[in-house]
Enzyme design. Sequence first.
Site, PDB file in Angstrom:
ATOM      1  N   LYS A  67      -2.400 -20.944  34.462  1.00  0.00           N
ATOM      2  CA  LYS A  67      -2.665 -19.758  35.273  1.00  0.00           C
ATOM      3  C   LYS A  67      -4.168 -19.619  35.406  1.00  0.00           C
ATOM      4  CE  LYS A  67      -2.394 -15.404  33.834  1.00  0.00           C
ATOM      5  NZ  LYS A  67      -1.847 -14.060  33.477  1.00  0.00           N
ATOM      6  N   ARG A 110       5.637 -10.325  32.905  1.00  0.00           N
ATOM      7  CA  ARG A 110       5.763 -11.086  31.661  1.00  0.00           C
ATOM      8  C   ARG A 110       5.179 -10.327  30.480  1.00  0.00           C
ATOM      9  NH1 ARG A 110       0.534 -11.873  29.323  1.00  0.00           N
ATOM     10  NH2 ARG A 110      -0.556 -13.678  30.196  1.00  0.00           N
ATOM     11  N   HIS A 137      -1.893   0.915  35.194  1.00  0.00           N
ATOM     12  CA  HIS A 137      -0.982   0.150  36.058  1.00  0.00           C
ATOM     13  C   HIS A 137       0.127  -0.523  35.262  1.00  0.00           C
ATOM     14  CE1 HIS A 137       0.352  -2.446  39.316  1.00  0.00           C
ATOM     15  NE2 HIS A 137       0.162  -3.497  38.544  1.00  0.00           N
ATOM     16  N   ASN A 159      -2.615   9.682  26.993  1.00  0.00           N
ATOM     17  CA  ASN A 159      -3.574   8.800  27.659  1.00  0.00           C
ATOM     18  C   ASN A 159      -4.971   9.397  27.530  1.00  0.00           C
ATOM     19  OD1 ASN A 159      -4.007   6.370  29.299  1.00  0.00           O
ATOM     20  ND2 ASN A 159      -4.709   7.799  30.872  1.00  0.00           N
ATOM     21  N   GLY A 220      -2.244  -4.102  24.433  1.00  0.00           N
ATOM     22  CA  GLY A 220      -3.498  -4.018  25.173  1.00  0.00           C
ATOM     23  C   GLY A 220      -4.623  -4.877  24.638  1.00  0.00           C
ATOM     24  N   THR A 221      -4.561  -5.269  23.359  1.00  0.00           N
ATOM     25  CA  THR A 221      -5.673  -5.993  22.753  1.00  0.00           C
ATOM     26  C   THR A 221      -5.521  -7.491  22.985  1.00  0.00           C
ATOM     27  OG1 THR A 221      -5.960  -4.285  21.078  1.00  0.00           O
ATOM     28  CG2 THR A 221      -6.886  -6.439  20.591  1.00  0.00           C
ATOM     29  N   ASP A 222      -6.366  -8.025  23.866  1.00  0.00           N
ATOM     30  CA  ASP A 222      -6.297  -9.441  24.223  1.00  0.00           C
ATOM     31  C   ASP A 222      -7.679 -10.078  24.316  1.00  0.00           C
ATOM     32  OD1 ASP A 222      -7.244  -8.178  26.464  1.00  0.00           O
ATOM     33  OD2 ASP A 222      -5.712  -8.934  27.828  1.00  0.00           O
ATOM     34  N   LYS A 226     -11.565  -5.727  21.138  1.00  0.00           N
ATOM     35  CA  LYS A 226     -10.627  -4.680  21.522  1.00  0.00           C
ATOM     36  C   LYS A 226      -9.818  -4.221  20.311  1.00  0.00           C
ATOM     37  CE  LYS A 226      -9.578  -5.308  26.449  1.00  0.00           C
ATOM     38  NZ  LYS A 226      -8.476  -5.569  27.410  1.00  0.00           N
TER      39      LYS A 226
END
Length: 321
Positions: A67, A110, A137, A159, A220-222, A226
């Site tokens: 990708k 995914r 999103h 949030n 969220g942590t990638d 983070k």
Amino acid sequence: MIIVPESAIGELVSLEDCVDAVEKVFVSMAERSAHNFPVVREAIGYQDALFGFKSGFDREGLALGLKAGGFWPNNADKRLTNHQSTVFLFDPETGRCRAVVGGNLLTALRTAAASAVSIKHLARRDAKVLGMVGAGHQASFQLRAAMQQRPFEKVVAWNYHPEMLPKLAAVAQELAVPFEAVDLDRLGGEADVIITITSSFQPILKALQIKPGTHMACMGTDTKGKQEVDAALVAEATLFTDEIAQAISIGECQHAVARGMIAPIDIVEIGAVINGQQPGRTSPDQITLFDGTGVGLQDLAVAQAAVGLALARGMAVEVDF
């Protein structure tokens, strides 16, 4: 060569398709018949953009490819999504490019499928309240996927920017589940399953806020630095992930590892739970945490599913190459 354009993905590929594809590739990873290649991710020095590649090969599913894409923060001004990606699949027999697949929606699907797989295999069967931390999103995809795994009776959400929560509330209304915006203490005290899907670099949830028996999907942590949950919470939980190498370097586990609070041996690949090699949840009071870092093999698996569906339905564009 087959082309499956971005515009066709929504009609072709369902969340259920992606959950099935991701579940299978997690098993292949655990059984060492699939592996991810090193990730390339760089700032290009133009438009504040990040660009990179995630790639790998699944010998079981015969998915070989990559990708390519990244993050363009100024795309909103151009009425485009900030995340842009395309998946390239190659024939493992010959090396020829077999397909080019639009990757934007597939990436969202995914990612949601990975957390859904973790809920399917790790959350308590009697889980009734879903907690959502984050309302961007990706959050709507996460909510839809989670609702397919357990009969949640309520959604509680928080949030950083509360004004974004009504969009998530609208999705909950569409799914006919009550929705309430709450503070973090109440969210942790009520939720049986918590999905975190933010871009935070500071811990949001603390160990004392999470009740026994909770399953957490930290999605969220990638990236290095983070962090969505406190390292003490990670150390207290029973840990699972998509790929251990990424979890300890760019995932939620990176901070607890750096502080010596956990070791890589403390983390279990979820594929090994799916195929029965390792236990998942072993008690009702156990706090389980899935560190979803996002791996290239997930992208290849869902792209391959998209190609198969496009061919079966006569929606693939075939060109000489």
